[in-house]
Design an enzyme around this catalytic site. Structure first.
Site, PDB file in Angstrom:
ATOM      1  N   GLU A   1       0.842  -1.203   0.000  1.00  0.00           N
ATOM      2  CA  GLU A   1       0.000   0.000   0.000  1.00  0.00           C
ATOM      3  C   GLU A   1       0.874   1.249   0.000  1.00  0.00           C
ATOM      4  O   GLU A   1       2.066   1.189   0.349  1.00  0.00           O
ATOM      5  CB  GLU A   1      -0.932   0.002   1.215  1.00  0.00           C
ATOM      6  CG  GLU A   1      -2.012  -1.074   1.114  1.00  0.00           C
ATOM      7  CD  GLU A   1      -3.066  -1.014   2.203  1.00  0.00           C
ATOM      8  OE1 GLU A   1      -4.139  -1.551   1.985  1.00  0.00           O
ATOM      9  OE2 GLU A   1      -2.807  -0.433   3.271  1.00  0.00           O
TER      10      GLU A   1
ATOM     11  N   ARG B   1      -1.363   8.898   0.982  1.00  0.00           N
ATOM     12  CA  ARG B   1      -2.748   9.272   0.679  1.00  0.00           C
ATOM     13  C   ARG B   1      -2.982  10.764   0.528  1.00  0.00           C
ATOM     14  O   ARG B   1      -3.744  11.194  -0.326  1.00  0.00           O
ATOM     15  CB  ARG B   1      -3.644   8.802   1.824  1.00  0.00           C
ATOM     16  CG  ARG B   1      -3.955   7.384   1.699  1.00  0.00           C
ATOM     17  CD  ARG B   1      -4.876   6.949   2.778  1.00  0.00           C
ATOM     18  NE  ARG B   1      -4.917   5.503   2.686  1.00  0.00           N
ATOM     19  CZ  ARG B   1      -5.481   4.712   3.551  1.00  0.00           C
ATOM     20  NH1 ARG B   1      -6.063   5.224   4.602  1.00  0.00           N
ATOM     21  NH2 ARG B   1      -5.471   3.417   3.386  1.00  0.00           N
TER      22      ARG B   1
ATOM     23  N   HIS C   1     -12.118   9.988   5.593  1.00  0.00           N
ATOM     24  CA  HIS C   1     -11.894   8.568   5.856  1.00  0.00           C
ATOM     25  C   HIS C   1     -11.450   8.271   7.280  1.00  0.00           C
ATOM     26  O   HIS C   1     -11.908   7.318   7.896  1.00  0.00           O
ATOM     27  CB  HIS C   1     -10.828   8.093   4.868  1.00  0.00           C
ATOM     28  CG  HIS C   1     -10.531   6.634   4.927  1.00  0.00           C
ATOM     29  ND1 HIS C   1     -11.498   5.681   4.748  1.00  0.00           N
ATOM     30  CD2 HIS C   1      -9.364   5.948   5.132  1.00  0.00           C
ATOM     31  CE1 HIS C   1     -10.951   4.474   4.835  1.00  0.00           C
ATOM     32  NE2 HIS C   1      -9.669   4.611   5.091  1.00  0.00           N
TER      33      HIS C   1
ATOM     34  N   HIS D   1      -9.573   9.762   1.966  1.00  0.00           N
ATOM     35  CA  HIS D   1      -9.117   8.660   1.124  1.00  0.00           C
ATOM     36  C   HIS D   1      -9.234   9.110  -0.326  1.00  0.00           C
ATOM     37  O   HIS D   1     -10.267   9.655  -0.728  1.00  0.00           O
ATOM     38  CB  HIS D   1      -9.949   7.398   1.361  1.00  0.00           C
ATOM     39  CG  HIS D   1      -9.244   6.168   0.878  1.00  0.00           C
ATOM     40  ND1 HIS D   1      -9.085   5.896  -0.449  1.00  0.00           N
ATOM     41  CD2 HIS D   1      -8.627   5.173   1.545  1.00  0.00           C
ATOM     42  CE1 HIS D   1      -8.391   4.766  -0.571  1.00  0.00           C
ATOM     43  NE2 HIS D   1      -8.101   4.312   0.624  1.00  0.00           N
TER      44      HIS D   1
ATOM     45  N   ARG E   1      -1.687   9.415   8.652  1.00  0.00           N
ATOM     46  CA  ARG E   1      -1.640   7.992   8.995  1.00  0.00           C
ATOM     47  C   ARG E   1      -1.147   7.169   7.818  1.00  0.00           C
ATOM     48  O   ARG E   1      -1.627   7.298   6.692  1.00  0.00           O
ATOM     49  CB  ARG E   1      -3.036   7.512   9.379  1.00  0.00           C
ATOM     50  CG  ARG E   1      -3.135   6.019   9.542  1.00  0.00           C
ATOM     51  CD  ARG E   1      -4.544   5.599   9.832  1.00  0.00           C
ATOM     52  NE  ARG E   1      -5.393   5.706   8.678  1.00  0.00           N
ATOM     53  CZ  ARG E   1      -5.930   4.654   8.040  1.00  0.00           C
ATOM     54  NH1 ARG E   1      -5.678   3.431   8.451  1.00  0.00           N
ATOM     55  NH2 ARG E   1      -6.715   4.834   7.012  1.00  0.00           N
TER      56      ARG E   1
END
Ligand SMILES: Cc1cc2nc3c(=O)[nH]c(=O)nc-3n(C[C@H](O)[C@H](O)[C@H](O)COP(=O)(O)OP(=O)(O)OC[C@H]3O[C@@H](n4cnc5c(N)ncnc54)[C@H](O)[C@@H]3O)c2cc1C
Length: 521
Positions: free
Chosen positions: A111, A274, A334, A226, A369
């Site tokens: 990811e 992100r 998100h 997100h 995060r």
């Protein structure tokens, strides 16, 4: 009602705490909807752990710190990352069935922001698998789980937390629940925004309750958007999330005309963090005056169906076959990095009150995060909070304070649902437009003035009408929205998820610190 450990919320953090503490006293979990209605249940991508032979704890720490843009609490990060491999083992023992590779080892996904493949997952439904396994383990004796019970406010005595006021919605009765230890595990606050991946339970209840009671709150400005959710159609009230892992497996972002664009924004392209990808999409939409960009997975063929069967089926149910045409996507709110400030054991500044999961600010995420670190944080600090509470409980006497009372006006008139919906829509719209992915001072101040006025009006409604589920949530939504906006105004720089056009640079001299706010300050 009396108990030893009172857990508010039945997501991963609350359930981990309950499983760990059950042998040491009576555990009562209250949850405001059905037992599995939690952000946890919708988590797709997985849970990060450095378990591959090429990976290391140090690499995972480095990736987490890099993503956190200088604000992570390194001690907390080190604890979380170091405990991750044993947490995965523990989850397997608790019955979680993670996906295996052909060699029989755990299949590890990739990811954004991670330098290694380290995402342990159950295909694309990791959260539901963890939620169900933990729920199964809480069906033991000693644990009572009450559904459709919404916590309203904490009960304090002599500065200590001694319980909570809660509405039993089915019977329309308000109860005081007294407990030696109280854990807030009420999750995040995506529902404060117009577009969100979160289910409707995510209204910031625990953070608002904590704030009203005097708990210290931190870093509320760091809201993660997100980058990729299905454009135009929702599943219930949620935007369908198109997991980060899809880009990890080769999904490509394109403009609506079919041109790639991520190379303009970051050398890692689709695998940038992100915030970078969400902002890139935001700017592409503004520059091209279009409503969505495309996530192209058509070249992935059967690999996509095998890796993401639930997402594939959800897309089909929304009328699009991702193998035949690219998916239209937009960002949505998100995850909340901020919350009630805790120490490394989930303790807050209020004695006997613990917090774990998305409601907490442990410091592991800093200003942003890293993907798949939040399930990990929730369970690591959920277990740690339980261990600490087990140690403390012997020293605590149960307080059953008859002198405490709550505005108990269930016989007053019910607030009109249309009024509540109107306030909710307005607040969510303002937050989306003015406290969103790209911010500016004028919009933030405008939002502050409007939301402050709404707070006055909503508090008046709350005083006047009978306490109801919808009114409790509305009161928390406006309060959480205000905390996010106030923190956003306090940080006059751009860092991580907080991006302000008037202050584009990171200011390490003035702002290399948490934004702290409390009802007492
Ligand atoms: C679509 C989606 C995908 C995600 N994917 C990932 C992923 O792949 N990896 C990852 O690490 N993270 C992921 N996340 C984030 C992660 O799921 C959450 O951060 C995590 O599950 C939070 O757990 P929690 O226990 O703190 O809260 P939750 O799981 O949200 O649980 C909160 C609980 O509190 C209850 N509650 C709330 N208010 C009250 C109240 N007033 N009274 C009583 N009960 C209350 C709720 O009903 C719920 O039971 C994802 C999130 C979403 C929404």
């Amino acid at each position: 009602m009396e108990t030893d450990f009172l857990v508010i919320g039945s997501g991963i953090a609350g359930l981990a705490f309950a499983v760990e503490s059950a042998a040491y006293g009576k555990v009562t979990i209250i949850t405001k909807k059905g037992r599995s209605e939690a952000n946890t249940n919708y988590a797709q991508g997985g849970i990060a752990a450095a378990i591959d032979s090429n990976d290391s704890i140090e690499y995972h720490i480095k990736d987490t710190l890099n993503t956190g843009a200088g604000l992570c609490n390194e001690k907390a990060v080190r604890i979380m990352v170091t405990e991750a491999p044993s947490i995965i083992k523990r989850l397997c023992e608790l019955g979680v069935d993670f996906t295996k590779a052909k060699n029989g080892k755990l299949d590890l996904g990739m990811e954004g922001g991670h330098s290694m493949r380290r995402i342990v997952h159950t295909k694309d439904a990791t959260g539901a698998q963890i939620e169900n396994s933990l729920l199964h383990n809480t069906s033991s004796e000693g644990i009572t789980l009450l559904e459709d019970w919404i916590a309203i406010d904490l009960i304090l005595k002599d500065g200590k937390c001694i319980g909570v006021w809660a509405l039993d919605e089915k019977n329309n009765k308000i109860f005081s629940i007294f407990s030696k230890i109280i854990l807030i595990a009420t999750g995040g606050a995506g529902s404060v925004y117009l577009h969100t991946t979160n289910p409707s339970i995510a209204t910031g209840d625990g953070i608002s309750m904590g704030y009203r009671a005097g708990a210290t709150i931190a870093n509320m400005e760091f809201v993660q958007f997100h980058p990729t959710t299905f454009y135009g159609k929702k599943i219930g009230e949620r935007a369908l999330l198109l997991s980060e892992a899809i880009r990890g497996e080769g999904g490509i972002l394109k403009t609506s005309k079919g041109n790639t664009f991520m190379e303009k924004y970051d050398a890692r392209k689709e695998l940038a963090c992100r915030d970078i990808v969400a902002r890139a999409i935001h700017f592409e939409l503004k520059n091209t005056d279009t409503d969505y960009v495309l996530l192209d997975v058509t070249h992935l063929g059967e690999k996509f169906v095998n890796k993401f069967p639930n997402i594939y089926n959800s897309c089909l149910s929304l009328g699009l076959d991702p193998l035949k045409e690219p998916i239209p996507v937009v960002p949505a709110a998100h995850y909340l990095c901020g919350g009630i400030l805790t120490d490394l054991d989930g303790k807050t500044n209020i004695p006997n009150l613990y917090v774990a999961g998305e409601s907490a600010c442990t410091g592991v995420h800093g200003a942003n995060r890293l993907a798949s670190n939040s399930l990990l944080e929730s369970i690591v600090f959920g277990f740690r909070a339980a261990k600490s509470a087990i140690g403390e409980i012997k020293k605590i006497h149960l307080e059953n304070s008859t002198s405490t009372s709550i505005k108990n006006n269930l016989n007053s008139s019910i607030c009109d649902n249309n009024i509540i919906s109107e306030y909710l829509s307005d607040i969510r719209f303002i937050m989306w437009e003015k406290v969103g992915i790209v911010r500016n001072t004028k919009d933030l101040e405008d939002a502050l003035s409007k939301i402050s006025q709404y707070k006055i009006e909503i508090d008046a409604l709350y005083e006047k009408h009978a306490i109801s589920y919808a009114l409790v949530e509305l009161r928390n939504v406006v309060n959480t929205a205000l905390l996010i906006t106030k923190c956003a105004i306090m940080r006059k720089e751009s860092r991580g998820l907080h991006y302000v056009l008037d202050y584009l640079a990171k200011d390490d001299i003035l702002y290399n610190r948490d934004t702290v706010i409390s009802n007492n300050s």
